[in-house]
Design a protein around this motif. Structure first.
Motif, PDB file in Angstrom:
ATOM      1  N   GLN A  89     -69.924 -35.628  48.347  1.00  0.00           N
ATOM      2  CA  GLN A  89     -69.150 -36.039  47.169  1.00  0.00           C
ATOM      3  C   GLN A  89     -69.598 -35.260  45.942  1.00  0.00           C
ATOM      4  OE1 GLN A  89     -69.966 -40.263  47.326  1.00  0.00           O
ATOM      5  NE2 GLN A  89     -67.891 -40.724  47.965  1.00  0.00           N
ATOM      6  N   ASP A  90     -70.911 -35.058  45.827  1.00  0.00           N
ATOM      7  CA  ASP A  90     -71.438 -34.281  44.708  1.00  0.00           C
ATOM      8  C   ASP A  90     -70.874 -32.859  44.720  1.00  0.00           C
ATOM      9  OD1 ASP A  90     -74.927 -35.276  44.036  1.00  0.00           O
ATOM     10  OD2 ASP A  90     -72.993 -36.068  43.347  1.00  0.00           O
ATOM     11  N   GLY A  93     -67.530 -32.823  43.368  1.00  0.00           N
ATOM     12  CA  GLY A  93     -67.627 -32.977  41.917  1.00  0.00           C
ATOM     13  C   GLY A  93     -68.019 -31.677  41.238  1.00  0.00           C
ATOM     14  N   HIS A  94     -68.979 -30.964  41.832  1.00  0.00           N
ATOM     15  CA  HIS A  94     -69.421 -29.701  41.240  1.00  0.00           C
ATOM     16  C   HIS A  94     -68.276 -28.705  41.208  1.00  0.00           C
ATOM     17  CE1 HIS A  94     -73.896 -30.614  42.365  1.00  0.00           C
ATOM     18  NE2 HIS A  94     -73.363 -31.486  41.540  1.00  0.00           N
ATOM     19  N   LEU A  96     -65.165 -29.361  40.986  1.00  0.00           N
ATOM     20  CA  LEU A  96     -64.224 -29.757  39.944  1.00  0.00           C
ATOM     21  C   LEU A  96     -64.750 -29.441  38.543  1.00  0.00           C
ATOM     22  CD1 LEU A  96     -62.867 -33.077  41.498  1.00  0.00           C
ATOM     23  CD2 LEU A  96     -61.779 -30.863  41.434  1.00  0.00           C
ATOM     24  N   TYR A  97     -66.075 -29.636  38.296  1.00  0.00           N
ATOM     25  CA  TYR A  97     -66.604 -29.254  36.973  1.00  0.00           C
ATOM     26  C   TYR A  97     -66.360 -27.753  36.755  1.00  0.00           C
ATOM     27  CZ  TYR A  97     -69.909 -33.252  37.707  1.00  0.00           C
ATOM     28  OH  TYR A  97     -70.500 -34.459  38.001  1.00  0.00           O
ATOM     29  N   ALA A 100     -62.820 -26.805  35.991  1.00  0.00           N
ATOM     30  CA  ALA A 100     -62.537 -27.183  34.600  1.00  0.00           C
ATOM     31  C   ALA A 100     -63.079 -26.109  33.652  1.00  0.00           C
ATOM     32  CB  ALA A 100     -63.155 -28.539  34.271  1.00  0.00           C
ATOM     33  N   GLU A 103     -60.849 -22.746  34.040  1.00  0.00           N
ATOM     34  CA  GLU A 103     -59.511 -22.738  33.464  1.00  0.00           C
ATOM     35  C   GLU A 103     -59.513 -22.629  31.949  1.00  0.00           C
ATOM     36  OE1 GLU A 103     -57.606 -26.188  35.067  1.00  0.00           O
ATOM     37  OE2 GLU A 103     -58.895 -27.582  33.975  1.00  0.00           O
ATOM     38  N   SER A 108     -54.544 -21.026  35.084  1.00  0.00           N
ATOM     39  CA  SER A 108     -54.351 -22.445  35.366  1.00  0.00           C
ATOM     40  C   SER A 108     -55.108 -22.881  36.616  1.00  0.00           C
ATOM     41  CB  SER A 108     -52.856 -22.753  35.553  1.00  0.00           C
ATOM     42  OG  SER A 108     -52.433 -22.312  36.835  1.00  0.00           O
ATOM     43  N   ARG A 109     -55.410 -24.176  36.682  1.00  0.00           N
ATOM     44  CA  ARG A 109     -56.053 -24.762  37.860  1.00  0.00           C
ATOM     45  C   ARG A 109     -55.281 -24.430  39.127  1.00  0.00           C
ATOM     46  NH1 ARG A 109     -59.604 -29.314  38.832  1.00  0.00           N
ATOM     47  NH2 ARG A 109     -60.016 -28.948  36.637  1.00  0.00           N
ATOM     48  N   GLU A 110     -53.958 -24.595  39.060  1.00  0.00           N
ATOM     49  CA  GLU A 110     -53.126 -24.392  40.242  1.00  0.00           C
ATOM     50  C   GLU A 110     -53.190 -22.945  40.727  1.00  0.00           C
ATOM     51  OE1 GLU A 110     -52.217 -26.041  37.552  1.00  0.00           O
ATOM     52  OE2 GLU A 110     -52.068 -28.084  38.344  1.00  0.00           O
ATOM     53  N   GLU A 111     -53.243 -22.011  39.772  1.00  0.00           N
ATOM     54  CA  GLU A 111     -53.341 -20.592  40.129  1.00  0.00           C
ATOM     55  C   GLU A 111     -54.673 -20.304  40.804  1.00  0.00           C
ATOM     56  OE1 GLU A 111     -51.705 -18.720  36.444  1.00  0.00           O
ATOM     57  OE2 GLU A 111     -52.358 -16.904  37.514  1.00  0.00           O
ATOM     58  N   ARG A 169     -75.110 -29.845  34.073  1.00  0.00           N
ATOM     59  CA  ARG A 169     -74.702 -31.048  34.780  1.00  0.00           C
ATOM     60  C   ARG A 169     -74.977 -30.926  36.277  1.00  0.00           C
ATOM     61  NH1 ARG A 169     -71.462 -34.877  32.430  1.00  0.00           N
ATOM     62  NH2 ARG A 169     -71.433 -36.526  33.988  1.00  0.00           N
ATOM     63  N   GLU A 173     -77.886 -32.892  39.184  1.00  0.00           N
ATOM     64  CA  GLU A 173     -77.506 -33.570  40.431  1.00  0.00           C
ATOM     65  C   GLU A 173     -78.025 -32.839  41.659  1.00  0.00           C
ATOM     66  OE1 GLU A 173     -73.230 -33.976  40.273  1.00  0.00           O
ATOM     67  OE2 GLU A 173     -73.321 -35.410  38.620  1.00  0.00           O
TER      68      GLU A 173
ATOM     69  N   VAL B   2     -47.594 -21.557  44.259  1.00  0.00           N
ATOM     70  CA  VAL B   2     -48.448 -22.294  43.340  1.00  0.00           C
ATOM     71  C   VAL B   2     -47.819 -23.655  43.009  1.00  0.00           C
ATOM     72  CG1 VAL B   2     -49.595 -22.207  41.102  1.00  0.00           C
ATOM     73  CG2 VAL B   2     -49.227 -20.095  42.375  1.00  0.00           C
ATOM     74  N   ASP B   3     -48.632 -24.698  43.078  1.00  0.00           N
ATOM     75  CA  ASP B   3     -48.169 -26.058  42.751  1.00  0.00           C
ATOM     76  C   ASP B   3     -47.708 -26.151  41.300  1.00  0.00           C
ATOM     77  OD1 ASP B   3     -50.514 -28.064  44.703  1.00  0.00           O
ATOM     78  OD2 ASP B   3     -48.457 -27.428  45.101  1.00  0.00           O
ATOM     79  N   ALA B   4     -46.855 -27.161  41.011  1.00  0.00           N
ATOM     80  CA  ALA B   4     -46.502 -27.463  39.620  1.00  0.00           C
ATOM     81  C   ALA B   4     -47.760 -27.994  38.923  1.00  0.00           C
ATOM     82  CB  ALA B   4     -45.401 -28.513  39.584  1.00  0.00           C
ATOM     83  N   THR B   5     -47.819 -27.830  37.615  1.00  0.00           N
ATOM     84  CA  THR B   5     -49.050 -28.221  36.926  1.00  0.00           C
ATOM     85  C   THR B   5     -49.135 -29.723  36.702  1.00  0.00           C
ATOM     86  OG1 THR B   5     -48.038 -27.875  34.771  1.00  0.00           O
ATOM     87  CG2 THR B   5     -49.237 -26.015  35.724  1.00  0.00           C
ATOM     88  N   SER B  26     -63.561 -32.529  31.526  1.00  0.00           N
ATOM     89  CA  SER B  26     -62.117 -32.696  31.643  1.00  0.00           C
ATOM     90  C   SER B  26     -61.706 -32.812  33.104  1.00  0.00           C
ATOM     91  CB  SER B  26     -61.402 -31.504  31.002  1.00  0.00           C
ATOM     92  OG  SER B  26     -61.778 -30.308  31.656  1.00  0.00           O
ATOM     93  N   HIS B  28     -57.759 -33.061  35.770  1.00  0.00           N
ATOM     94  CA  HIS B  28     -56.298 -33.111  35.851  1.00  0.00           C
ATOM     95  C   HIS B  28     -55.877 -34.381  36.560  1.00  0.00           C
ATOM     96  CE1 HIS B  28     -55.256 -28.968  34.590  1.00  0.00           C
ATOM     97  NE2 HIS B  28     -56.470 -28.679  35.036  1.00  0.00           N
ATOM     98  N   LEU B  42     -65.534 -38.725  39.184  1.00  0.00           N
ATOM     99  CA  LEU B  42     -66.064 -37.401  38.887  1.00  0.00           C
ATOM    100  C   LEU B  42     -67.285 -37.425  37.974  1.00  0.00           C
ATOM    101  CD1 LEU B  42     -65.689 -34.445  39.344  1.00  0.00           C
ATOM    102  CD2 LEU B  42     -63.899 -34.406  37.624  1.00  0.00           C
ATOM    103  N   TYR B  43     -67.280 -38.313  36.974  1.00  0.00           N
ATOM    104  CA  TYR B  43     -68.324 -38.254  35.944  1.00  0.00           C
ATOM    105  C   TYR B  43     -69.296 -39.418  35.927  1.00  0.00           C
ATOM    106  CZ  TYR B  43     -65.835 -34.228  34.108  1.00  0.00           C
ATOM    107  OH  TYR B  43     -65.258 -33.001  33.967  1.00  0.00           O
ATOM    108  N   ARG B  45     -70.935 -40.906  38.980  1.00  0.00           N
ATOM    109  CA  ARG B  45     -71.477 -41.205  40.300  1.00  0.00           C
ATOM    110  C   ARG B  45     -72.872 -41.806  40.238  1.00  0.00           C
ATOM    111  NH1 ARG B  45     -68.917 -36.557  41.350  1.00  0.00           N
ATOM    112  NH2 ARG B  45     -70.785 -35.276  41.179  1.00  0.00           N
ATOM    113  N   ARG B  46     -73.533 -41.621  39.101  1.00  0.00           N
ATOM    114  CA  ARG B  46     -74.888 -42.156  38.987  1.00  0.00           C
ATOM    115  C   ARG B  46     -74.973 -43.238  37.932  1.00  0.00           C
ATOM    116  NH1 ARG B  46     -74.827 -37.448  41.247  1.00  0.00           N
ATOM    117  NH2 ARG B  46     -76.508 -36.706  42.601  1.00  0.00           N
TER     118      ARG B  46
END
Lengths: 331, 95
Positions: A89-90, A93-94, A96-97, A100, A103, A108-111, A169, A173, B2-5, B26, B28, B42-43, B45-46
């Motif tokens: 899970q960590d 999470g990493h 995803l950080y 973020a 981007e 973009s995230r999707e790209e 961050r 962890e 590519v997915d929609a945003t 941040s 999505h 996400l933020y 967990r601990r």
């Protein structure tokens, strides 16, 4: 570590015509250890190299969930299972950080996700190896996360603000990950003869690929100069690799295990463990897509993405429906 | 393909009673409910927080770092807003 294949095309980053004054100010700020933030001026090459590095770092975390996720249902005890689940899970999470952070540079995230799914983007070579026994989980936590920590701590001081903060961050962890792995190795090494053999076998298979994680030797790394100037990279590949070896060899000796390197010898004068020759041909092949699990890793990620499409669409449709209802009610 | 945003949200966490919410990062998400759940996963967990805020990033207005000199100039020159500007004799004790 996350730009292992970047050296392939040095011409792609030929200097571009940019305002000399802005460039000079940028370089002065970086030299001053100031942080560059998303809205600050930055050379196009800086933006490009960071987008690639941060996103490939993110892809590595996401793909990295697979070799370890493989053993969640077969962990030998509830404690081990809970710890492994938490680690995986960590890693998510990493990832995803890091997406973020990536981007903020304008893609973009999707790209970025699409670059991974299409096979265009790379991820760390280490995750293309299979986890064949429970001991592999110990070896990964101890060696792979150990190597990652070596690389990530200096990145906490990287010149790009969002990346540096994400790394702070992540590092907080990450230390449980390595301890979890080492504890597994310790338990196996002190267990039955069979368990100790399993631990030794895992070490034999994960040692060299872990050393390769740090990337090609300095002599072969054409790209490192700009990364160093721009304070994205703080230490060279060989420097980090040596640090890792020096820290890890005594840990292996404590386990009572042998490192699969007949040339390993302690250099008294320099105070470093000298290691044998790395098979850079194997590394090249794995980075090029011919490692044991490359095709599997990507196929699994693509399937997960496709299987989850209905959830993303449903969430979007529901949000749009709610928004429309709200607007209608307000009218 | 590519997915929609999906909208971007900023996450703020208050770790203990009495403290302010601090920006954590941040994510999505399609809507506010999903954003809150994702923020928790996400933020925190601990057990980092007891209160979460999620704000659509588009709702945030930020000052331009390039204007920092002009924007904050008045504050730099008004040193009389600081207690150290004023002299109080030692005999008076702590003030």
């Amino acid at each position: 570590m996350y730009t292992q294949a970047l050296n392939a095309n040095p011409d792609a980053d030929a200097p571009q015509l940019e305002d000399a004054a802005l460039l000079a100010r940028f370089e002065a700020r970086v030299a001053d250890e100031a942080r560059i933030e998303p809205n600050d001026f930055m050379p196009a090459a800086y933006r490009r190299t960071l987008t690639r590095q941060i996103s490939q770092h993110a892809h590595s975390e996401i793909i990295g969930m697979q070799p370890e996720g493989n053993w969640i249902t077969r962990a030998p005890s509830l404690r081990r299972k809970a710890a492994l689940l938490a680690k995986v899970q960590d890693e998510c999470g990493h990832g995803l950080y890091l997406y973020a952070a990536a981007e903020t540079l304008g893609t973009s995230r999707e790209e970025l996700v699409d670059q991974l799914l299409s096979g265009k983007a790379k991820y760390s070579s280490i995750f293309n190896y299979p986890t064949q026994t429970w001991a592999d989980i110990g070896a990964i936590g101890w060696l792979v996360d150990g190597a990652a920590i070596m690389n990530q701590i200096p990145l906490c001081r990287c010149s790009y603000g969002p990346y540096a903060r994400a790394m702070i961050r992540v590092c907080k962890e990450e230390s449980f990950h390595q301890r979890q792995g080492y504890e597994i190795m310790l338990t196996l090494a002190r267990g039955s003869a069979e368990q100790k053999e399993m631990a030794q076998d895992a070490l034999n298979r994960w040692w060299w690929p872990s050393l390769m994680m740090f990337g090609p030797p300095d002599a072969a790394s054409a790209h490192s100069d700009t990364s160093m100037c721009w304070k994205i990279k703080r230490f060279s590949n060989d420097e980090l690799r040596q640090k890792f070896v020096d820290a890890t060899v005594p840990q292996a000796h404590f386990l009572g295990l042998t490192l699969p390197d007949p040339d390993l010898v302690f250099d008294e004068a320099a105070g470093h463990w000298r290691y044998g020759t790395i098979d850079w041909e194997e590394f090249k092949q794995v980075v090029a897509g011919n490692g044991p699990c490359n095709r599997d890793r990507l196929a699994t990620r693509r399937k997960a993405h496709e299987d989850g499409a209905w959830v993303r669409e449903a969430a979007r449709a529901f949000a749009e429906k709610r928004a429309a209802a709200k607007t209608a009610a307000a009218a | 393909m590519v997915d929609a945003t999906t909208p971007l949200w900023e996450v703020f966490i208050r770790s203990r009673n009495g403290l302010a919410h601090k920006h954590a990062g941040s994510l999505h998400a399609a809507d506010a409910t999903l954003a809150l759940q994702a923020a928790r996963d996400l933020y925190t967990r601990r057990g980092e927080g007891l209160s979460l805020w999620v704000v659509p990033s588009s709702a945030i207005t930020a000052s331009d770092p390039a204007d920092k000199g002009m924007m904050f100039e008045p504050t730099a020159s008004k040193i009389y807003r600081h207690p150290t500007f004023y002299e109080v004799p030692e005999e008076v004790g702590h003030m």
